[in-house]
Design a protein around this motif. Structure first.
Motif, PDB file in Angstrom:
ATOM      1  N   ALA A 167       4.943  53.632  24.162  1.00  0.00           N
ATOM      2  CA  ALA A 167       5.805  54.440  23.291  1.00  0.00           C
ATOM      3  C   ALA A 167       7.161  53.761  23.102  1.00  0.00           C
ATOM      4  O   ALA A 167       7.691  53.691  21.982  1.00  0.00           O
ATOM      5  N   ILE A 168       7.732  53.249  24.186  1.00  0.00           N
ATOM      6  CA  ILE A 168       9.037  52.583  24.093  1.00  0.00           C
ATOM      7  C   ILE A 168       8.936  51.343  23.209  1.00  0.00           C
ATOM      8  O   ILE A 168       9.800  51.085  22.357  1.00  0.00           O
ATOM      9  N   ARG A 169       7.874  50.563  23.419  1.00  0.00           N
ATOM     10  CA  ARG A 169       7.704  49.350  22.618  1.00  0.00           C
ATOM     11  C   ARG A 169       7.543  49.698  21.137  1.00  0.00           C
ATOM     12  O   ARG A 169       8.160  49.075  20.266  1.00  0.00           O
ATOM     13  N   PHE A 170       6.730  50.713  20.846  1.00  0.00           N
ATOM     14  CA  PHE A 170       6.461  51.093  19.452  1.00  0.00           C
ATOM     15  C   PHE A 170       7.751  51.528  18.747  1.00  0.00           C
ATOM     16  O   PHE A 170       8.072  51.043  17.645  1.00  0.00           O
ATOM     17  N   PHE A 171       8.503  52.440  19.370  1.00  0.00           N
ATOM     18  CA  PHE A 171       9.693  52.975  18.697  1.00  0.00           C
ATOM     19  C   PHE A 171      10.841  51.966  18.690  1.00  0.00           C
ATOM     20  O   PHE A 171      11.688  51.990  17.789  1.00  0.00           O
ATOM     21  N   THR A 172      10.865  51.048  19.683  1.00  0.00           N
ATOM     22  CA  THR A 172      11.866  49.977  19.662  1.00  0.00           C
ATOM     23  C   THR A 172      11.623  49.069  18.462  1.00  0.00           C
ATOM     24  O   THR A 172      12.557  48.683  17.738  1.00  0.00           O
ATOM     25  N   GLU A 173      10.364  48.708  18.248  1.00  0.00           N
ATOM     26  CA  GLU A 173      10.019  47.844  17.108  1.00  0.00           C
ATOM     27  C   GLU A 173      10.335  48.502  15.773  1.00  0.00           C
ATOM     28  O   GLU A 173      10.698  47.837  14.810  1.00  0.00           O
ATOM     29  N   LYS A 174      10.232  49.829  15.717  1.00  0.00           N
ATOM     30  CA  LYS A 174      10.522  50.556  14.479  1.00  0.00           C
ATOM     31  C   LYS A 174      12.019  50.839  14.306  1.00  0.00           C
ATOM     32  O   LYS A 174      12.431  51.369  13.273  1.00  0.00           O
ATOM     33  N   GLY A 175      12.814  50.510  15.327  1.00  0.00           N
ATOM     34  CA  GLY A 175      14.249  50.771  15.255  1.00  0.00           C
ATOM     35  C   GLY A 175      14.603  52.232  15.422  1.00  0.00           C
ATOM     36  O   GLY A 175      15.685  52.674  15.006  1.00  0.00           O
ATOM     37  N   GLU A 176      13.716  52.983  16.054  1.00  0.00           N
ATOM     38  CA  GLU A 176      13.947  54.416  16.274  1.00  0.00           C
ATOM     39  C   GLU A 176      14.623  54.613  17.636  1.00  0.00           C
ATOM     40  O   GLU A 176      13.999  54.972  18.631  1.00  0.00           O
ATOM     41  N   ASN A 177      15.941  54.387  17.658  1.00  0.00           N
ATOM     42  CA  ASN A 177      16.675  54.409  18.924  1.00  0.00           C
ATOM     43  C   ASN A 177      16.675  55.785  19.592  1.00  0.00           C
ATOM     44  O   ASN A 177      16.655  55.899  20.825  1.00  0.00           O
ATOM     45  N   TYR A 178      16.734  56.842  18.771  1.00  0.00           N
ATOM     46  CA  TYR A 178      16.777  58.193  19.338  1.00  0.00           C
ATOM     47  C   TYR A 178      15.448  58.544  20.001  1.00  0.00           C
ATOM     48  O   TYR A 178      15.420  59.203  21.046  1.00  0.00           O
ATOM     49  N   LYS A 179      14.350  58.078  19.426  1.00  0.00           N
ATOM     50  CA  LYS A 179      13.042  58.328  20.017  1.00  0.00           C
ATOM     51  C   LYS A 179      12.890  57.574  21.334  1.00  0.00           C
ATOM     52  O   LYS A 179      12.328  58.091  22.308  1.00  0.00           O
ATOM     53  N   VAL A 180      13.403  56.355  21.367  1.00  0.00           N
ATOM     54  CA  VAL A 180      13.351  55.584  22.612  1.00  0.00           C
ATOM     55  C   VAL A 180      14.107  56.319  23.715  1.00  0.00           C
ATOM     56  O   VAL A 180      13.636  56.429  24.858  1.00  0.00           O
ATOM     57  N   GLU A 181      15.270  56.859  23.364  1.00  0.00           N
ATOM     58  CA  GLU A 181      16.063  57.615  24.350  1.00  0.00           C
ATOM     59  C   GLU A 181      15.286  58.831  24.841  1.00  0.00           C
ATOM     60  O   GLU A 181      15.290  59.136  26.046  1.00  0.00           O
ATOM     61  N   LEU A 182      14.630  59.521  23.942  1.00  0.00           N
ATOM     62  CA  LEU A 182      13.857  60.707  24.336  1.00  0.00           C
ATOM     63  C   LEU A 182      12.716  60.336  25.270  1.00  0.00           C
ATOM     64  O   LEU A 182      12.456  61.035  26.267  1.00  0.00           O
TER      65      LEU A 182
END
Length: 658
Positions: free
Chosen positions: A166-181
């Motif tokens: 999940a962290i890798r996926f949202f990091t690649e998409k630039g979804e910083n808030y999702k990574v934090e969650l």
């Protein structure tokens, strides 16, 4: 594989030579038990039960856990099917709508980062971090894109992933808030993502089976919102929306919103000269002369009803010593909402509640069991610190008058006294034409007192409700810190509910304040206590009444009950006679003898929502009559003056609400 025969609750595999050896028992909401093949989905259970239910199904639950319709059932389980009529169904529908909004925004405004997008009361929202500043004009374009996604009927699919994935996926998409969650989730948390076409979001779910299930959608407004509600974080852009499975339901909802704006008590309070809120005292309402008439009528009704029900009125100080609030428990459970001050180098607090003062009144005498129940009532002004952003007209203020009563009684009198309060509350609400529902709230986490006392108090409230045949909803863990409670939620003409009346049974404060009575055996015993309100807050109740009646109060509450309108100056003498005849009966009447056309006076009387306008001219003066116009009903024709006076006196005495 042949199609499933869901009408029987079984699949037929005979043509392919497979025997069903693994079935599950499904217990339905009505207690019926049906047998299905292992792996049957919630949707298939709905189909087996009813075609109509299957068409309206939005989600379900397996052993109390809300799930999507495509979820397979792999154990014996209690299963429910949820439609839009159920809170669980509405939440799934509107949370899916928030994902639809997020997908449309990212399609139209690439590079937008996603915050969170929950379902809320009557709708949903999603928070966005975008270089583009959204405008009201953008909402129409976003709605159009949402409609296209609905038309595409994209499957909504759930996939569970590891934390690292999940962290890798949202990091690649630039979804910083999702990574934090994701990073903030517990180590053992199940992490799931939902996809619909090219859109993928972090979400616990559940969701609808496809985007085509969403029918009538409307984006409502824009607002700013700090990430995670903290001023230390970045301000995001929030888009609010609502959704319904039918356009007719959406249209009805939008009509209610417009009607609510028309009925807004803040607007009507100013227009009708009832009350106002000023920047010199945010959260501290000012009542104007006409508003005081309305308020005084409510208080008069309250006093008469309570005197008849055997209550004695008291008044206690607004400021009391800190030690009192420590003893009551408020200092430790409610201090952040209290205003404090220092007097003679000692700490004091402005009372947020009236109950400790009532304890002190009870302690002034030695009481016999023969005196109980003792019912003490108080219209007490209390102050509570509310954040400025939470303030809302008369509905949420920093000072208000609680119509508190405290009943001190023998343990054997609990059920009878609670029934008496229920009857009193019903009398009040029926007088105003309100329907209501009841909720029972049990022990919260930050409570004080023994398990035995809490169990005894809760059972007593349940017994009283059952004795009255009152249906109620259970709210586990939502009681006061000193005892369980019954809450009354009244419904206004727009279908909105307002929590006003409450009954709280308390075994704790009599102990803390060492309250006693002398029993039949000559020994000291501990009384039981009820806290209760009917209006709740008089200020808030006035706000509710203003919106419920749209400012057109029934005659008994109206600041001006009748206004006399002479057609010309030569009719003034008779108009004065009409006014005096009404005033002599204690009615609130005005004379409008301005040099204006009578139609202008009628229009102005209508704007001020005066229950009765009495037009007098030659014919009325000659016949000692009045031409009656009733607000909302129009011309009522001519009526003899004495007959109209008697009619209005009776209407006021009966407290007619329509």
């Amino acid at each position: 594989m042949p199609p499933a025969d869901l009408s029987s609750g079984r699949f037929d595999f005979s043509d392919v030579g497979v025997d069903i050896v693994s079935n599950i028992q499904v217990t339905l909401k009505d207690g019926a038990v049906r047998e299905f093949p292992l792996g049957t989905t919630v949707a298939e259970v709905a189909i087996a039960l009813s075609r109509k239910l299957a068409q309206n199904a939005l989600a379900g639950s397996i052993n109390g856990r809300v799930v999507g319709l495509n979820t397979p059932i792999d154990v014996d389980a209690a299963v429910e099917i949820y439609t839009f009529d159920d809170p669980e169904g509405r939440e799934v529908y509107r949370h899916s709508s928030s994902h639809l909004l997020a997908q449309a925004v990212q399609r139209l405004f690439p590079g937008t980062q996603l915050g969170i997008g929950p379902a809320i009361q009557d709708g949903f929202y999603y928070d966005f971090d975008s270089d583009h500043v959204f405008t009201p004009e953008d909402l129409a374009a976003i709605e159009k894109e949402m409609a296209a996604i609905v038309q595409a009927d994209l499957p909504i699919e759930r996939r569970e992933v590891s934390r690292e994935e999940a962290i890798r996926f949202f990091t690649e998409k630039g979804e910083n808030y999702k990574v934090e969650l994701v990073r903030d989730l517990p180590e053992d948390a199940v992490i799931s993502m939902y996809s619909q076409g090219d859109f993928i979001d972090l979400c616990a779910g559940p969701h609808l089976p496809s985007t085509g299930a969403m029918k009538a959608l409307k984006l409502m407004s824009l607002a700013g919102a700090y990430w995670r509600g903290s001023e230390k974080n970045k301000m995001l852009q929030r888009i609010y929306g609502t959704s319904f499975p039918k356009k007719t339901l959406l249209d009805e909802h939008l009509h209610r919103i417009e009607e609510a704006k028309r009925r807004d008590h803040r607007k009507l309070g100013q227009e009708l000269g009832l009350y106002t809120l000023l920047e010199e005292g945010p959260g501290f309402p000012f009542f104007l002369p006409k508003g005081m008439i309305l308020r005084n009528e409510l208080e008069k009704f309250w006093r008469q009803a309570h005197e008849k029900a055997g209550y004695q009125e008291i008044r206690t100080p607004v400021i009391l010593n800190q030690s009192l609030w420590e003893r009551s428990g408020h200092w430790f459970h409610y201090k952040e909402n209290m205003y404090t001050t220092q007097i003679d180098e000692a700490e004091y607090a402005i009372k947020p509640m009236n109950c400790p003062g009532s304890m002190l009144v009870y302690r002034q005498d030695i009481h016999s069991y023969r005196e109980l129940p003792l019912r003490l009532a108080e219209l007490g002004l209390v102050h509570r610190h509310e954040l400025s952003g939470a303030l809302h007209g008369l509905m949420r203020v920093r000072c208000f008058t609680q119509d508190d009563s405290h009943i001190f009684m023998l343990p054997s009198q609990i059920k009878e006294e609670i029934i008496g309060v229920i009857d009193l509350v019903d009398h009040f609400y029926s007088t105003f034409g309100f329907s209501y529902h009841v909720e029972l709230s049990t022990r919260p986490e930050n409570s004080m007192g023994s398990d035995e006392a809490w169990e005894k108090a809760t059972e007593a409230l349940e017994a009283a409700l059952q004795a009255k045949g009152v249906a109620y909803k259970l709210n586990p863990g939502d009681g006061a810190f000193y005892g369980p409670k019954i809450d009354f939620h009244l419904k206004d003409c727009l279908g909105r509910t307002w929590q006003c009346g409450t009954i709280q049974l308390d075994f704790q404060l009599p102990e803390k304040f060492d309250l006693t009575y002398v029993g039949e055996d000559g020994q000291k015993h501990r009384p039981v206590m009820i806290h209760r309100v009917v209006f709740g807050s008089i200020e808030r109740f006035i706000g509710i009444l203003t919106e419920h009646f749209a400012g057109a109060f029934p005659a008994w509450l109206a600041p001006v009950q009748a206004r006399v309108l002479p057609i010309t100056d030569r009719h003034r003498d008779y108009a004065v006679e009409v006014r005096d005849a009404l005033a002599a009966k204690g009615l609130r009447v005005e004379l409008d003898d301005r040099n204006e056309k009578v139609n202008y006076k009628i229009r102005e009387g209508g704007v001020q929502k005066i229950p009765y306008l009495l037009i007098v001219g030659d014919k009325e003066a000659e016949n000692r009559a009045v031409a009656v116009r009733k607000f909302g009903a129009g011309d009522q024709g001519a009526m003899a003056l004495d007959a109209f006076v008697d009619k209005l006196v009776q209407e006021v005495a009966e407290k007619a609400h329509s």
